[in-house]
Design an enzyme around this catalytic site. Structure first.
Site: not given
Length: 265
Positions: A158, A17-19, A154, A15, A13, A93, A191
């Site tokens: 996590k 946002g946070i990544g 979700y 490419a 992930g 991520n 995001t």
């Protein structure tokens, strides 16, 4: 930063946002190179251009990767070692917040994390690391430490990531692999996942629960979470859990043994 300098990382992930912010912050702290593994070629190529402009060429590659596909994930590792000769850090991520497609959500958020850990531990980091120790950071969420009825599936993924990382972060596994495990739990962050995911639930009843139970939150900048990642890699002990929320400095969460949580009758 000693724990990062000269190392090679693979970020799923990565490419956008946070990544993408993880990749840039690690490079600013001495990372030698990074692989961006992501499902979107358009975002991936754009991210490579951004990194080339800021850090120079030959510091990053993009590999189109669906983390639920073991062959594609393997190719991300293979491309990393073929290009940069090493792999030291894996940041799992990639994730979605969409209980409407909960099978896919479980696949990306949890199964993909498992696949990444298995590949890193059994085939790549112990063989190709540049230093005596490798690092795997599994990105969960503050919802992995809480209860949130509007998005139960979700939240479950996590919680699973937290338990998975702590279990692999035991002394016995470290002694055999010399790979340190960390969990990073970002709070609400600016995001597309945070902004769009709350409407993707199991139906109107769950949307009502969200409206009734969700307090006002301030979305933090992804750059803050990226700084928390580098802090955790530098200072975090094996198996530790780190929270980054409200734009404040990261802090460690220590899970008490179940005996201390026992409720007297």
């Amino acid at each position: 930063m000693k724990a990062v300098k000269g190392c090679v990382a693979l970020i799923t992930g990565g490419a956008a946002g946070i990544g993408l912010q993880y990749a840039k912050e690690l490079l600013r702290n001495g990372l030698r190179a990074v692989t961006l593994a992501d499902i979107s070629e358009e975002r991936g190529n754009r991210a490579v251009d951004e990194i080339n402009k800021e850090f120079g060429k030959n510091r990053t590659i993009f590999v189109r990767t669906d983390v639920t596909d073991r062959e594609q994930f393997t190719e991300a590792f293979e491309s990393t070692v073929n290009t940069f000769n090493n792999i030291d850090i894996l940041v799992n991520n990639a994730g979605i917040m969409n209980d409407e497609v909960w099978e896919r959500e479980i696949g990306i958020n949890f199964v993909g994390t498992v696949i990444g850990c298995l590949l890193a531990l059994d085939h790549y980091i112990p063989k190709y690391r540049t230093k005596k120790e490798g690092v795997i950071v599994n990105v969960a969420s503050t919802t992995g430490l809480e209860v949130f009825g509007a998005l139960p599936i979700y939240v479950a993924t996590k919680h699973a990531v937290v338990g998975l990382t702590q279990s692999w972060g035991s002394e016995s596994h470290y002694n055999r692999t010399k790979v340190r495990f960390l969990t990073l739990c970002p709070g609400p962050t600016d995001t597309t996942l945070a902004l769009d995911g709350l409407d993707k639930n199991l139906g109107p009843a769950y949307q009502d629960i969200f409206k009734d139970s969700q307090p006002f939150v301030t979305l933090q900048d992804p750059k803050h979470v990226a700084k928390a990642l580098t802090h955790a890699i530098q200072y975090g002990k094996n198996g530790s859990i780190w929270v980054a929320e409200d734009g404040k400095p990261p802090y460690e969460v220590v899970m008490p043994p179940k005996e201390k949580m026992k409720k007297s009758l």
